[in-house]
Design a protein around this motif. Structure first.
Motif, PDB file in Angstrom:
ATOM      1  N   ARG A 163      91.384  88.968  54.919  1.00 33.99           N
ATOM      2  CA  ARG A 163      91.990  89.534  56.132  1.00 33.99           C
ATOM      3  C   ARG A 163      93.499  89.274  56.159  1.00 33.99           C
ATOM      4  NH1 ARG A 163      93.280  88.779  61.417  1.00 33.99           N
ATOM      5  NH2 ARG A 163      92.521  90.387  62.852  1.00 33.99           N
ATOM      6  N   TYR A 206      88.641  97.280  60.302  1.00 29.33           N
ATOM      7  CA  TYR A 206      88.591  96.265  59.236  1.00 29.33           C
ATOM      8  C   TYR A 206      87.768  95.061  59.690  1.00 29.33           C
ATOM      9  CZ  TYR A 206      90.137  93.032  55.594  1.00 29.33           C
ATOM     10  OH  TYR A 206      90.167  92.148  54.545  1.00 29.33           O
ATOM     11  N   ASN A 207      88.065  94.554  60.883  1.00 31.59           N
ATOM     12  CA  ASN A 207      87.342  93.394  61.410  1.00 31.59           C
ATOM     13  C   ASN A 207      85.856  93.694  61.577  1.00 31.59           C
ATOM     14  OD1 ASN A 207      89.656  91.817  61.484  1.00 31.59           O
ATOM     15  ND2 ASN A 207      90.107  92.334  63.602  1.00 31.59           N
ATOM     16  N   LYS A 225      82.883  91.709  59.587  1.00 35.56           N
ATOM     17  CA  LYS A 225      81.806  91.057  60.333  1.00 35.56           C
ATOM     18  C   LYS A 225      80.438  91.524  59.835  1.00 35.56           C
ATOM     19  CE  LYS A 225      80.128  90.139  64.970  1.00 35.56           C
ATOM     20  NZ  LYS A 225      80.278  90.372  66.384  1.00 35.56           N
TER      21      LYS A 225
END
Length: 167
Positions: free
Chosen positions: A15, A103-104, A108
């Motif tokens: 990230r 993206y997050n 996840k």
């Protein structure tokens, strides 16, 4: 910063690099064809295979783990692009914040899947990943969005597993 597991540390590093590159380059990759990104992944996989076969690397500045992280981020870029094109995002200008949210979400989902995996049956190698990428290249235009998404997800899990072995 404390990390509860190697997975968390890997996700943090992926990230962090993604956000740095997003800040530097923006979302210029949105205009690339997915198969151009797959070519970039292929080059990274060949680099890893060469380092493994030689047993060393000449360029010490970029560690093999950095190459794995690049592959993770390239695969997530493909997943982001697929989501952008399959949702209403396609008709509006996509912001960096939109990209970060997607993206997050993808990270996840990947972490949740890895956490639930039965680790006793895992037998991944960079050769398996190479075979999967070459399969994608061969199929090129014949593969549907959903199939490409599943394939990228499968490769991501393999790469993160291999990355953990090199941490």
């Amino acid at each position: 910063m404390n990390f509860s597991s190697t997975d968390d540390l890997i996700i943090h590093k992926c990230r962090k690099l993604f956000l740095e590159k997003l800040k530097d380059y923006g979302i210029s990759w949105v205009f690339f064809h997915n198969y151009s990104i797959i070519d970039q992944i292929l080059m990274k996989i060949v680099r890893i295979k060469n380092i493994q076969s030689k047993g060393y690397q000449k360029i010490k500045e970029e560690k093999i783990t950095d190459t794995y992280i690049d592959i993770v981020n390239y695969l997530i870029i493909i997943l982001i692009k697929l989501e952008i094109y399959s949702t209403s995002h396609f008709h509006k200008k996509v912001s960096n914040n939109d990209v970060i949210l997607i993206y997050n979400k993808k990270l996840k989902k990947i972490k949740n899947y890895i956490d639930c995996m039965d680790k006793t049956f895992i037998n991944f190698s960079i050769k398996n990943v190479l075979e999967n990428i070459l399969f994608l290249k061969k199929k090129k235009e014949k593969i549907l969005f959903k199939e490409l998404e599943k394939f990228c997800f499968k490769i991501l899990v393999q790469i993160i597993f291999l990355l953990k072995q090199n941490f």
